[in-house]
Design a protein around this motif. Structure first.
Motif, PDB file in Angstrom:
ATOM      1  N   MET A   1      11.462   0.657  -0.153  1.00 49.97           N
ATOM      2  CA  MET A   1      12.674  -0.163  -0.202  1.00 49.97           C
ATOM      3  C   MET A   1      12.317  -1.636  -0.100  1.00 49.97           C
ATOM      4  N   LEU A   2      13.101  -2.479  -0.818  1.00 47.13           N
ATOM      5  CA  LEU A   2      12.849  -3.914  -0.749  1.00 47.13           C
ATOM      6  C   LEU A   2      13.093  -4.432   0.660  1.00 47.13           C
ATOM      7  N   CYS A   3      12.274  -5.410   1.081  1.00 49.57           N
ATOM      8  CA  CYS A   3      12.476  -6.035   2.389  1.00 49.57           C
ATOM      9  C   CYS A   3      13.891  -6.601   2.504  1.00 49.57           C
TER      10      CYS A   3
ATOM     11  N   LEU B   1       5.973 -10.021   2.313  1.00 44.78           N
ATOM     12  CA  LEU B   1       4.540 -10.290   2.342  1.00 44.78           C
ATOM     13  C   LEU B   1       4.201 -11.341   1.307  1.00 44.78           C
ATOM     14  N   ASP B   2       3.327 -12.204   1.687  1.00 43.97           N
ATOM     15  CA  ASP B   2       2.908 -13.261   0.775  1.00 43.97           C
ATOM     16  C   ASP B   2       2.049 -12.673  -0.344  1.00 43.97           C
ATOM     17  N   ALA B   3       2.181 -13.261  -1.518  1.00 46.85           N
ATOM     18  CA  ALA B   3       1.439 -12.763  -2.674  1.00 46.85           C
ATOM     19  C   ALA B   3      -0.061 -12.698  -2.390  1.00 46.85           C
TER      20      ALA B   3
ATOM     21  N   GLY C   1      -0.765  -9.687   1.175  1.00 47.83           N
ATOM     22  CA  GLY C   1      -0.402  -8.282   1.319  1.00 47.83           C
ATOM     23  C   GLY C   1      -1.492  -7.355   0.807  1.00 47.83           C
ATOM     24  N   GLN C   2      -1.804  -6.350   1.594  1.00 51.51           N
ATOM     25  CA  GLN C   2      -2.819  -5.422   1.097  1.00 51.51           C
ATOM     26  C   GLN C   2      -2.158  -4.513   0.083  1.00 51.51           C
ATOM     27  N   SER C   3      -2.895  -4.142  -0.930  1.00 48.11           N
ATOM     28  CA  SER C   3      -2.291  -3.416  -2.025  1.00 48.11           C
ATOM     29  C   SER C   3      -2.177  -1.937  -1.716  1.00 48.11           C
ATOM     30  N   GLN C   4      -0.963  -1.428  -1.880  1.00 49.08           N
ATOM     31  CA  GLN C   4      -0.796   0.026  -1.795  1.00 49.08           C
ATOM     32  C   GLN C   4      -0.335   0.513  -3.153  1.00 49.08           C
ATOM     33  N   ALA C   5      -0.667  -0.291  -4.147  1.00 49.77           N
ATOM     34  CA  ALA C   5      -0.114  -0.011  -5.460  1.00 49.77           C
ATOM     35  C   ALA C   5      -0.898   1.084  -6.163  1.00 49.77           C
ATOM     36  N   GLN C   6      -0.195   1.776  -7.007  1.00 53.10           N
ATOM     37  CA  GLN C   6      -0.859   2.773  -7.830  1.00 53.10           C
ATOM     38  C   GLN C   6      -0.839   2.306  -9.280  1.00 53.10           C
ATOM     39  N   GLY C   7      -1.679   2.833 -10.084  1.00 49.82           N
ATOM     40  CA  GLY C   7      -1.626   2.567 -11.526  1.00 49.82           C
ATOM     41  C   GLY C   7      -2.187   1.230 -11.943  1.00 49.82           C
TER      42      GLY C   7
END
Lengths: 328, 470
Positions: free
Chosen positions: A1-3, A317-319, A322-328
């Protein structure tokens, strides 16, 4: 969910809960103000209203702005005042505005319910409120709050949106459990016996129970006449009371654990510690050490928890960081 | 009473066959019952908060778009023709956009004046040579149709950027199904409810290559925007996040949303903000609405923007006269839908012709929208016409002119009862691997007697639009 979504939803339910509790506070002060003068320990007509403002920490600000405290002005301040950001009217407006910004995250029925509340209170005038009677708007606010809570429970999926609404509601309600107790508890130390010292005191503690709709719960639990000791116990330490501090803190701890998946996060630690402290506290110890300092200490720990919730979920989180939890 | 084409009655005053069931219902239903339903609709729209914000009024003013209980009904055969025409037109427009940002064949063949396209303010040189996923530029198109006095349909304008109103189409249907279920039982009406599913499907199809289970988001300028209700509605119906610029950031040419669990990558953005505001590092530097770096991520093929930036050059009013030519050029087909004859005032002979006949014509700004910046000659005062003449002379390239069409009328509930009012129709076309045309669209109605302006910002209302299935 968005902050941003999390923050808006959190404030939707904080504002609704605040509106309901403000209504209960008005109810409490009205009951105390009805106390026959011969039972009143030489206090002025405005005493219950001063105490209501003081319990919210706004007595000083109020007198600085309006000069004197008189019932009509304080009622207006709590109910409809556009200048008071926490007036019931402003709370309903803010809840509706936050919900409107996030109407994609809640059910249509929830938004309709809030929108209907807002449309109705927007059209209320002070003259109208006076002629209908204050208790009619108090009952209306409680029922609008109950309606929103019911629609939420009955229609919203049990996901993050639901959890943030719960966090907001229970953070706000914890705060009020303490402040409403403070309206009557600040009158002086509770007698060692735990009993009411006179009819005035008895009347005030009964009024607190009634404003919380907790009279029947009290009777079943204590099977005794109303005493300051037992009412304090019910408001702070008992999980049978849905509006007690203990119930609120338990819920906050559970919801935060479910959201973060364990005990490792600071928010969970803070909520857990507060909940445990209340669970294992003894009412006699609290009274012996003084109720007022206990309430003040708990309020500041609650504020700390509120800030931790904000920092954990609602700060973007600042660009760069933020640690990446991204997939793909 | 009304001149021109009446949707419900023929020239002899007889009810057309596709309106027969509605006509029966009207006769069976007491006036008081209809009045009650109309009031119920109004209360319900208010409660649901289906509003649009009004520019230029007190901040946060929200208005209801008046809803009319009398449906606009289209017979099956007519719709089949329209549907084929809409597919054809949108397909050609997408091919045109790919061409003008690519090989420019149509310009080299001089079928369209090159400067009309290349010097157009909607033409984005930043899009030249950009590989657009699936070759689709306008994923969501709205084509405005009117029926004129001759009974024929004409395309009034193409909307290839951010056509709005689809939420009203869906809510109107929901409202009608609730208020007059008996009318749905009497005939087969094509459903429109699949729209959000179809939109999600084409957005997911548009994801960058190699992405499994793409994350889609709707990008809105925020709650103050006039179409905010629609943005939120679509995000909710598709079950995706509704984001504002501040919720997104770009790192290493990838776009992320700020979430409660940390950054989450976004693959497809259905953006409802204009090109100019998308990316302050490329377009308007003063914009707070967009996302710095998002255009770079798009060009790198890491995120899909729908509709594609630069699509506006295809729905420009000065390009409109050439759409039939595009259809012949790219598809080798004859256009199914008619264009309104249009004079392009950048051409000296068209300018001269128009200036001589201003009181008869409709003149529109090339980039105008929402009923602003136009002159309706027959309805204008002499002074308004003279003022407009000066504006045209100062900048003729900015205007086109068209004959005043007598838009068809549809029975509409007004104070005095049921009366004819002018209408138009905006069908929605979704372009992905396939083209989906929603059966129906949004019918807008000019509520003031005689008025031809149906825009919601000018006090128009809407009706449910029924396509009969047989």
């Amino acid at each position: 969910m968005l902050c941003r979504t999390a923050s808006d939803l959190y404030w939707v339910s904080r504002h609704m809960e605040r509106a309901e509790n403000t209504a209960r506070l008005v109810d409490l002060a009205l009951r105390i103000a009805m106390l026959p003068e011969r039972y009143d320990r030489g206090k002025s007509e405005a005493a219950p209203w001063r105490r209501a403002l003081d319990a919210l920490g706004t007595g000083g600000h109020y007198t600085a702005t309006y000069g004197t405290i008189e019932p009509e002005g304080v009622l207006r301040h709590f109910l409809l005042s556009p200048e008071n950001p926490s007036s019931i009217q402003n709370c309903l407006r803010a809840a509706r505005e936050n919900a409107r910004a996030q109407r994609g995250a809640i059910t249509a029925e929830m938004y309709e319910d809030l929108n209907a509340s807002w449309l109705e209170i927007r059209s209320r005038t002070w003259a109208g409120v006076r002629s209908d009677g204050i208790s009619s708007i108090v009952e209306w606010v409680k029922s609008r709050s109950a309606s929103f809570r019911g629609v939420t429970i009955g229609t919203l999926g049990r996901g993050e949106a639901y959890q943030f609404l719960q966090l907001g509601a229970f953070v706000e309600r914890s705060d009020w459990a303490i402040r409403l107790l403070d309206v009557v508890g600040s009158d002086g130390e509770i007698d060692e016996s735990g009993e009411a010292r006179d009819a005035a005191e008895y009347f005030q503690w009964s009024a607190l129970l009634q404003s919380q709709s907790a009279f029947e719960t009290y009777r079943r639990l204590y099977r005794e006449s109303v005493t300051p000791r037992s009412v304090t116990d019910l408001m702070l330490l008992r999980d049978v009371n849905p509006r007690s501090l203990q119930t609120c803190l338990n819920t906050l701890h559970e919801v935060l654990r479910a959201m973060t998946g364990g005990e490792s996060q600071e928010v969970v630690r803070l909520a857990g510690a507060l909940s445990a402290q209340t669970r294992y506290a003894r009412i006699d110890d609290i009274i012996a050490h003084g109720l007022e300092p206990h309430l003040q200490a708990t309020l500041s720990r609650l504020a700390e928890l509120g800030e931790a919730i904000h920092a954990q979920f609602m700060v973007s989180l600042d660009a760069g960081h933020g640690q990446s939890q991204a997939q793909g | 009473m009304s001149q021109g084409y009446d949707e419900m009655h023929d020239a002899q005053g007889n009810v057309r066959a596709h309106y027969a069931a509605f006509d029966d219902w009207l006769r069976d239903t007491p006036e008081s019952e209809i009045e009650r339903k109309r009031r119920e609709a109004e209360v319900s729209f208010h409660r649901v908060g289906i509003t649009f914000s009004v520019y230029g009024e007190e901040a946060g003013t929200e208005r209801l778009i008046p809803f009319d209980l009398a449906p606009r009904i289209l017979p099956a055969g007519e719709w089949r023709m329209l549907e084929a025409g809409l597919r054809q037109r949108v397909l050609a427009l997408n091919l045109f956009l790919a061409d003008v940002y690519g090989e420019r064949r149509i310009l080299r063949e001089k079928l369209i004046p090159a400067e009309l396209v290349l010097d157009n303010s909607e033409y984005l040189s930043q899009m030249i040579g950009v590989q657009v996923p699936g070759g689709v530029y306008s994923h969501v198109s709205g084509i405005d149709l009117v029926r004129a006095g001759d009974g024929l349909y004409y395309v009034l304008e193409d909307n290839l950027r951010v056509p709005s109103g689809v939420s009203y189409m869906l809510e109107n249907r929901r409202m009608m199904a609730r208020l007059v279920p008996e009318l749905f039982a009497r005939q087969q009406i094509a459903p429109v409810e699949r729209y959000p599913d179809a939109l999600l499907e084409i957005l997911r199809e548009a994801a960058p290559d190699g992405i499994d289970g793409p994350t889609v988001a709707v990008l809105t300028p925020g709650a103050a925007n006039s179409a905010y209700f629609e943005h939120a509605f679509l995000a909710q119906q598709m079950g995706v996040e509704l984001v504002e610029g501040q919720d997104l950031f770009v790192r290493d040419d990838m776009v992320y949303m700020r979430t409660t669990r940390g950054p989450q990558r976004v693959h497809v953005i259905y953006r409802r903000i204009n090109d100019d505001y998308l990316d302050p590092t490329v377009f308007r530097a003063d914009s707070m609405l967009g996302v710095p770096g998002i255009f770079g991520a798009y060009k790198a093929g890491r995120v899909t923007l729908a509709n594609a930036p630069g699509s506006g050059v295809g729905d420009d009013k000065s390009v409109y006269p050439y759409v039939p030519e595009m259809i012949r050029f790219y598809l080798s087909e004859e256009p199914i839908l008619l264009n309104v004859p249009t004079w392009v005032l950048r051409k000296p002979e068209d300018l001269r012709y128009t200036l001589e006949r201003l009181p008869e014509l409709v003149v529109k700004e090339v980039h105008g929208a929402g009923g602003y910046g136009m002159l309706v000659g027959p309805a204008a005062t002499r002074k308004e016409i003279e003022d407009f003449r000066q504006r045209i002379l100062a900048d003729p390239e900015n205007y086109i002119a068209q004959p005043t069409l007598s838009l068809s009328t549809c029975p509409t509930f007004v104070e005095s009862g049921l009366a004819p009012r002018h209408i138009d129709l905006r069908p929605y076309i979704l372009s992905g691997k396939r083209i989906h045309v929603v059966p129906g669209g949004l019918t807008r109605v000019a509520l003031r007697e005689g008025s031809l302006v149906v825009n919601s910002s000018q006090g128009g209302g809407t009706k449910d639009t029924w396509v009969l299935e047989s």
